[in-house]
Design a protein around this motif. Structure first.
Motif, PDB file in Angstrom:
ATOM      1  N   LEU A 211      -9.324  18.270   9.969  1.00 24.32           N
ATOM      2  CA  LEU A 211     -10.122  17.290   9.866  1.00 24.32           C
ATOM      3  C   LEU A 211     -11.554  17.621  10.801  1.00 24.32           C
ATOM      4  N   VAL A 212     -12.674  17.307  10.351  1.00 25.36           N
ATOM      5  CA  VAL A 212     -13.860  17.621  11.065  1.00 25.36           C
ATOM      6  C   VAL A 212     -14.306  15.679  11.320  1.00 25.36           C
TER       7      VAL A 212
ATOM      8  N   LEU B 113      -0.461   6.727   4.609  1.00 28.37           N
ATOM      9  CA  LEU B 113      -1.781   6.774   5.478  1.00 28.37           C
ATOM     10  C   LEU B 113      -1.660   8.039   6.292  1.00 28.37           C
ATOM     11  N   PRO B 114      -1.377   9.184   5.785  1.00 27.80           N
ATOM     12  CA  PRO B 114      -1.256  10.587   6.474  1.00 27.80           C
ATOM     13  C   PRO B 114      -2.614  10.686   7.190  1.00 27.80           C
ATOM     14  N   TYR B 115      -3.740  10.492   6.349  1.00 25.40           N
ATOM     15  CA  TYR B 115      -5.012  10.753   6.771  1.00 25.40           C
ATOM     16  C   TYR B 115      -5.563   9.355   6.418  1.00 25.40           C
ATOM     17  N   ALA B 116      -6.869   9.173   7.530  1.00 21.58           N
ATOM     18  CA  ALA B 116      -7.513   7.823   7.316  1.00 21.58           C
ATOM     19  C   ALA B 116      -8.928   8.073   7.876  1.00 21.58           C
ATOM     20  N   PRO B 117      -9.824   7.071   7.409  1.00 23.35           N
ATOM     21  CA  PRO B 117     -11.282   7.174   8.208  1.00 23.35           C
ATOM     22  C   PRO B 117     -11.056   6.897   9.385  1.00 23.35           C
ATOM     23  N   GLN B 118     -12.351   6.973  10.252  1.00 24.83           N
ATOM     24  CA  GLN B 118     -12.659   6.984  11.479  1.00 24.83           C
ATOM     25  C   GLN B 118     -12.173   5.454  11.878  1.00 24.83           C
TER      26      GLN B 118
ATOM     27  N   LEU C 191       0.905  -1.117   0.049  1.00 26.57           N
ATOM     28  CA  LEU C 191       0.120   0.006   0.075  1.00 26.57           C
ATOM     29  C   LEU C 191       1.071   1.166  -0.095  1.00 26.57           C
ATOM     30  N   VAL C 192       0.763   2.152  -1.036  1.00 30.01           N
ATOM     31  CA  VAL C 192       1.536   3.413  -1.047  1.00 30.01           C
ATOM     32  C   VAL C 192       0.825   4.836  -0.761  1.00 30.01           C
ATOM     33  N   ALA C 193      -0.512   4.562  -1.097  1.00 31.00           N
ATOM     34  CA  ALA C 193      -1.125   5.765  -0.917  1.00 31.00           C
ATOM     35  C   ALA C 193      -2.595   5.123  -0.567  1.00 31.00           C
ATOM     36  N   GLY C 194      -3.063   5.910   0.523  1.00 28.89           N
ATOM     37  CA  GLY C 194      -4.438   5.505   1.065  1.00 28.89           C
ATOM     38  C   GLY C 194      -5.396   6.807   0.484  1.00 28.89           C
ATOM     39  N   PRO C 195      -6.675   6.918   0.937  1.00 29.36           N
ATOM     40  CA  PRO C 195      -7.685   7.678   0.481  1.00 29.36           C
ATOM     41  C   PRO C 195      -6.995   9.022   0.521  1.00 29.36           C
ATOM     42  N   PRO C 196      -7.253   9.917  -0.196  1.00 23.73           N
ATOM     43  CA  PRO C 196      -7.035  11.387   0.002  1.00 23.73           C
ATOM     44  C   PRO C 196      -7.654  12.143   1.280  1.00 23.73           C
ATOM     45  N   ALA C 197      -6.913  13.168   1.752  1.00 24.19           N
ATOM     46  CA  ALA C 197      -7.502  13.991   2.659  1.00 24.19           C
ATOM     47  C   ALA C 197      -8.888  14.379   2.553  1.00 24.19           C
ATOM     48  N   PRO C 198      -9.609  14.378   3.605  1.00 27.85           N
ATOM     49  CA  PRO C 198     -11.096  14.486   3.520  1.00 27.85           C
ATOM     50  C   PRO C 198     -11.407  16.103   3.128  1.00 27.85           C
ATOM     51  N   THR C 199     -12.620  16.176   2.665  1.00 24.84           N
ATOM     52  CA  THR C 199     -12.778  17.805   2.375  1.00 24.84           C
ATOM     53  C   THR C 199     -12.856  18.548   3.720  1.00 24.84           C
ATOM     54  N   SER C 200     -12.367  19.649   3.642  1.00 24.11           N
ATOM     55  CA  SER C 200     -12.294  20.388   4.934  1.00 24.11           C
ATOM     56  C   SER C 200     -13.767  21.072   5.093  1.00 24.11           C
TER      57      SER C 200
END
Length: 678
Positions: A406-407, A452-457, A356-365
């Protein structure tokens, strides 16, 4: 100013190509009366000074009568420098001094020439050189005022001054104080100009810039679309056909051979490809103040990327490309051409295992969602039915200015905000990232650095993963599932500071510094819950734990607890440590028990809310539930509906009472049961 009509005008509805064609067909020629000639400072005989400094000019005091002494221009003196630092331009400063000179008992005015008309203000400043003239100052504000327009201007730079060509544009020719607030649609650099100073166009709010045929040195032109006034939504370049140094491709600026990318025209797609044949990317090739791509594709010949604005993106380029190793060295995520895209994640399939080299993009602010909704609302309510505000443009600007991050789910605004605000603040619907066990028939064996700098809950790591690289912070994650079989977690991983209790598997042998910061971790081998300190220098994790041992140094952890700092939830850490006192010394155990006792009712409330039977048993054995504390604790447990803990405490107290009064143990036990009967 008569010359302003030649250099600044408006061409509504004309394309940049038509404007450039017209401008180059009729070059602008100025006389000496139309410009201000700036003479460079020179050292006097025997004097040594830096040529970068402004020449010294004597300060002239105020006249005794209070009137201003006309002594030529005041540029270069302390008054001029101070006024420019406060945002006061030359014309405004002169008018203020003239007004002060007419007043009494205010003090004298500095020596300055007070212009009588706007025509006396010179908008173009040049400096004579061996080959011709250099443009060192171009006051767009004066020219726009003379032309009667302030937006969508066409600016044509002069080609000749007093019959001599303009061969250079100085770095400060378009200083912010000279161009602020003036919107430029097209800027035309004439064919006589050969050199452009670095950063000359950085403060210019220009949408399109045309370079003449003789430009051979363009300098580094940084572009921040939101850093100029008025802000820009785009910027493009064009180049004259006879130029042998540069060429334009779709608004981007490249070297004539196409190997050097000097400027990549926005807007940028989420999946963006560099122009074919590019080998070198300049330091300021990418714009700031706009949405950046999530994936960047490059060719095999890419050698060097100086620009760092897109270091957070995933770069897809062949491993044999010289730039691939350089990008990896500075921490950029790089993937080979054998890449697979699945569920918003990118996997590298070059080796025997998938990575895995890249996860989901950063969520919309939150600010971008609010800006998009507001723009759409305004567009819908427009009386003529046309969009008065571009939603994508407003959202991109809000995203560039956003600092809220993030929110997370469950952290919506207060109920009083109303349903519309709550709907706007709601994050993306995808709250779960469950990585696959295999991709394209290859097992997923590892997570690359910074994937994974950002990830879901909620993040679920599959059983096939053996190693997680550095920098997988997973910001935004609250629930994390690590599998049995995981052996290594790199440095600075899982640092969202919102993690719930994380169970570390028995197979884990190595954890890097800074990982699980502020988290509560349950050690599988010993069943101990530890609170990871916030200070990386006090990290208790080990990178070489022996087989059968947790990668956590409990001895060092007890030292951190004794020091009493850098543990955010100290009471919780002490309660968990006393609940499983594995390897704790008698002195530390007694000291921690005394400190928990000092918290009083607060500690009992925490036990009732978060504790279990094992914690209640350990605290009771430590003597923390004796006397009046027993009554308070059992009542709090009943209120929290912790009947298992209540039953244990009742039995424990009966045994304690029976041991104290062996003859009356039965009656004592019945009394307890009667007092706390359900």
């Amino acid at each position: 100013m008569a010359a302003s009509a030649k250099m600044v005008f408006s061409e509504g509805g004309k394309t940049p190509e038509d404007v450039v064609r017209r401008a180059l067909a009729a070059p602008v020629s100025l006389e000496l009366d139309d410009v201000r000639v700036v003479r460079p400072g020179r050292a006097a005989a025997g004097e040594v000074w830096s040529p970068q400094l402004l020449p010294y000019r004597e300060w002239t005091g105020a006249a005794a009568s209070g009137a201003a002494e006309v002594a030529g221009s005041a540029d270069g003196d302390l008054l001029s420098a101070g006024s420019l630092g406060m945002g006061v331009d030359d014309a405004r400063r002169a008018n203020l001094l003239a007004l002060a000179a007419t007043q009494h008992d205010v003090g004298g005015a500095a020596a300055v020439a007070v212009p009588q008309h706007d025509a006396d203000l010179c908008a173009v400043s040049v400096q004579q050189e061996d080959e011709g003239y250099a443009l060192v100052g171009f006051d767009l504000r004066i020219l726009a005022e003379a032309a009667g327009v302030a937006t969508d201007l066409v600016v044509v730079l002069p080609s000749f001054v007093d019959g001599k060509p303009v061969v250079r544009i100085a770095p400060g020719a378009f200083a912010r104080r000279l161009v602020r607030g003036i919107g430029v649609d097209v800027l035309v650099v004439p064919d006589t100009v050969r050199r452009i100073g670095a950063g000359a166009f950085s403060a210019l709010p220009g949408r399109h810039i045309h370079l003449g045929a003789a430009v051979s040195t363009g300098g580094e032109q940084a572009c921040d679309l939101l850093g100029v006034t008025p802000p820009l939504e785009r910027r493009t370049y064009s180049v004259s056909a006879g130029n042998v140094s540069y060429r334009a491709d779709g608004g981007s600026l490249l070297s004539a051979d196409g190997e050097h990318l000097l400027f990549f025209a926005p807007p940028y797609a989420a999946d963006c490809a560099l122009p074919e044949g590019v080998k070198f990317v300049g330091e300021y090739a990418f714009c700031q103040g706009c949405a950046t791509p999530h994936v960047v594709r490059a060719s095999q010949g890419l050698t060097q990327v100086k620009a760092r604005q897109w270091d957070d993106a995933l770069w897809i380029c062949p491993d044999e490309a010289p730039a691939a190793a350089r990008l990896r060295k500075r921490g950029v995520r790089v993937c080979g051409l054998a890449a697979a895209h699945r569920d918003a994640c990118w996997f590298d399939l070059e080796g025997p295992d998938a990575v895995l080299v890249a996860g989901p993009p950063a969520p919309t602010s939150a600010s971008k969602r609010f800006a998009r909704a507001a723009a759409e609302a305004r567009a819908t309510s427009a009386s003529d039915g046309t969009a008065v505000v571009d939603a994508d443009e407003a959202a991109a600007r809000a995203e560039a200015n956003d600092c809220g991050g993030l929110v997370s789910g469950g952290r919506l605004g207060p109920v009083g905000q109303g349903p519309s605000a709550a709907a706007l603040a709601r994050p993306a619907a995808n709250r779960l990232l469950e990585l696959p066990t295999e991709v394209a028939g290859k097992p997923l064996a590892s997570v690359a650095a910074r994937a994974l700098p950002y990830a879901p809950q909620t993040v679920v790591i599959p059983v096939s993963v053996r190693a997680i690289g550095d920098g997988n912070q997973c910001r935004g994650t609250r629930r994390l599932v690590l599998p049995e079989g995981l052996e290594r977690v790199g440095a600075h991983c899982f640092c969202s500071r919102t993690l719930e209790t994380v169970a570390l598997p028995r197979t884990l042998r190595s954890v890097g510094a800074g990982s699980f910061e502020f988290a509560v971790c349950r050690l599988a081998h010993r069943g101990v819950c530890v609170h990871v300190p916030a200070d990386q220098l006090l990290s208790c994790f080990r990178e070489d734990a022996p087989e059968g041992c947790d990668p956590f140094d409990l001895v060092k952890y007890d030292e951190v607890l004794r020091a009493g700092k850098n543990v955010p939830d100290r009471l919780g850490a002490l309660l968990h440590r006393l609940a499983a006192p594995v390897g704790i010394s008698d002195s530390d155990h007694a000291a921690f028990a005394d400190e928990v006792r000092s918290f009083g009712r607060e500690a009992l409330v925490r036990v009732a809310r978060e504790g279990d039977v094992s914690m209640v048993r350990a605290l009771a054995d430590a003597g923390l539930l004796d006397g009046a504390r027993f009554d308070v604790q059992i009542e709090l447990l009943r209120q929290a509906n912790r009947m298992d803990c209540v039953a244990y405490l009742m039995e424990w107290h009966r045994k304690q009472a029976g041991a104290a009064c062996s003859g009356e143990g039965g009656s004592a036990g019945r009394g307890i049961r009667d007092r706390f009967a359900l």
